[in-house]
Motif scaffolding. Structure first.
Motif, PDB file in Angstrom:
ATOM      1  N   ASN A  73       1.027  -1.239  -0.051  1.00 57.31           N
ATOM      2  CA  ASN A  73       0.008   0.049  -0.021  1.00 57.31           C
ATOM      3  C   ASN A  73       0.737   1.203   0.063  1.00 57.31           C
ATOM      4  N   TYR A 105     -10.698   4.741   2.431  1.00 56.30           N
ATOM      5  CA  TYR A 105      -9.617   5.169   3.129  1.00 56.30           C
ATOM      6  C   TYR A 105      -9.644   6.328   3.627  1.00 56.30           C
ATOM      7  N   SER A 147      -5.362   9.291   0.344  1.00 59.87           N
ATOM      8  CA  SER A 147      -5.412   8.430  -0.524  1.00 59.87           C
ATOM      9  C   SER A 147      -4.607   6.968  -0.073  1.00 59.87           C
ATOM     10  N   ARG A 148      -5.127   6.001  -0.585  1.00 63.23           N
ATOM     11  CA  ARG A 148      -4.507   4.803  -0.337  1.00 63.23           C
ATOM     12  C   ARG A 148      -4.382   3.868  -1.837  1.00 63.23           C
ATOM     13  N   SER A 163      -6.931   9.424   6.081  1.00 63.56           N
ATOM     14  CA  SER A 163      -5.850   9.360   6.638  1.00 63.56           C
ATOM     15  C   SER A 163      -5.813   9.473   8.026  1.00 63.56           C
ATOM     16  N   GLU A 173       0.155   4.969   1.037  1.00 60.73           N
ATOM     17  CA  GLU A 173      -1.015   5.804   1.564  1.00 60.73           C
ATOM     18  C   GLU A 173      -0.421   7.439   2.057  1.00 60.73           C
ATOM     19  N   ASP A 174      -1.376   8.281   1.835  1.00 59.96           N
ATOM     20  CA  ASP A 174      -1.030   9.735   2.195  1.00 59.96           C
ATOM     21  C   ASP A 174      -2.024  10.378   2.843  1.00 59.96           C
TER      22      ASP A 174
END
Length: 407
Positions: A124, A179, A189-190, A181, A126-127
């Motif tokens: 993954n 998702y 987003s992921r 954060s 992610e952010d």
């Protein structure tokens, strides 16, 4: 000589802009070329055992860090999580996703995560950015899709290339629409890269590497804890070997005769080539199997040594900044999706940052002068000796090599 601090700051800003522009052009050209090759089915995929933490996630995090990313770069992955995949192409996917995320994150983090989900390995990215607008999600992986940002910047091919590469590796990629954060005002987003394969154990990874002879040799080494195979036995210099290899290659008897000396003779070698009881060691090489085998063989002669791994020079620099190492082995040539530090460049960078560890260069080619000129203490030809007596002698030589650089 530039004495004016304001002028210096302006020049640094200009250099950052130039560097960012060159990176953009480089990524654009690489992505366009790879898209063309993938569309024409000319892209070669090489599946091999890969350590996700050392070979993929940590190198990508190091690249982002060296590019000056201001957000927090997080890496979450179990140790020794290995999988059969194309290491370079998976790294390219993760780097593309992480670089894309870095354009949108204003506060928070980018997280690179790997885990086992329903028996298969997933990676993954992610952010904590603004997230992908719902109206743009349906065409997210379409070639030349409209850019995700408000200014319509970007080429629109990076995500499409990620999709192509994941499918070529018999996996898939998608956006996790559920998702969040956890950062207020930043949905984030992921992106999920589903490799659709189960993890490998260390033993399974070793047995994936090539020929039947290699597999037989690894089985033997796993049984008695030694690390030698018939293809490497002739590479050990006669001066460092205490036994004569049999001409019959491949049998248990042959391998065990190479790996063992008499108890009395071994005791004499241990006394003559004494090693420190404890030592902190970093082994830097892009070959995951070689890193694992090196660790196994070292633990045969120095059980209490703490051995850590890195798959590129950039990661080694980060690790050496946060932890003291007594001894660092670094390979000269390490494959990557983009230009990275050579082993000798890594040695020079370590010395410039005040790292005082013993540094031993590694290569199958004669790169001794390159390493010594860069501040390394010594050099060792690959493959390194795996037989315990020969390895003990070689480690003793390395540890008693002359002082260089920060020593």
């Amino acid at each position: 000589h530039i004495a004016d601090d304001r002028t210096k700051a302006s020049l640094r800003d200009d250099l950052k802009i130039m560097d960012a522009s060159l990176q953009f052009i480089n990524e654009l050209l690489r992505n366009m070329l790879d898209m063309h090759r993938a569309a024409d089915k000319q892209m070669k995929i090489t599946m091999a055992p890969t350590d996700l933490l050392r070979d993929v996630l940590e190198p990508v995090a190091a690249i982002l860090y060296l590019r000056g990313s201001e957000m927090q770069i997080l890496v979450e992955c179990p140790n020794n999580l290995m999988v059969l995949t194309d290491r370079l192409r998976l790294k390219q996917i993760v780097l593309n996703l992480a670089t894309n995320a870095s354009k949108f994150v204003e506060q928070g983090f980018i997280r690179l995560r790997a885990a086992i989900i329903d028996g298969c390995v997933q990676v993954n990215v992610e952010d904590s950015g603004p997230g992908v607008p719902p109206e743009k999600r349906d065409r997210l992986f379409v070639k030349f899709q409209e850019s995700l940002d408000l200014l319509n910047q970007g080429t629109g091919i990076g995500l499409c290339l990620c999709k192509h590469l994941s499918q070529l590796m018999h996996g898939d990629i998608w956006l996790d629409s559920h998702y969040h954060s956890g950062v207020t005002g930043c949905r984030g987003s992921r992106f999920v890269v589903d490799l659709k394969v189960p993890p490998l154990t260390v033993e399974q990874a070793m047995l994936q590497m090539g020929s039947d002879d290699f597999e037989e040799d690894v089985k033997i080494s796993l049984e008695d804890g030694t690390l030698v195979n018939s293809s490497q036995s002739s590479s050990v210099a006669p001066a460092t070997s205490t036994s004569t290899p049999s001409t019959e290659v491949g049998s248990d008897l042959t391998q065990r005769s190479i790996c063992h000396t008499s108890p009395k003779g071994e005791d004499a070698v241990v006394a003559a080539y004494a090693l420190p009881e404890t030592l902190s060691v970093l082994f830097v090489d892009d070959d995951m199997i070689l890193r694992k085998l090196f660790k196994r063989s070292i633990q045969r002669v120095a059980k209490e040594w703490q051995i850590e791994e890195a798959s590129n020079g950039e990661t080694a620099l980060q690790m050496a900044q946060s932890k003291h190492f007594d001894l660092i082995f670094v390979d000269q040539y390490m494959a990557s999706i983009e230009k990275q530090l050579l082993g000798s460049e890594t040695a020079r960078a370590l010395r410039s940052r005040g790292v005082s560890a013993k540094i031993c260069g590694l290569s199958a080619n004669d790169a001794e002068s390159l390493f010594l000129d860069a501040g390394a203490n010594c050099f060792m030809f690959k493959p390194f000796p795996c037989e315990p007596v020969a390895l003990r002698k070689e480690l003793h030589r390395v540890l008693h090599s002359g002082s260089r650089g920060g020593d």
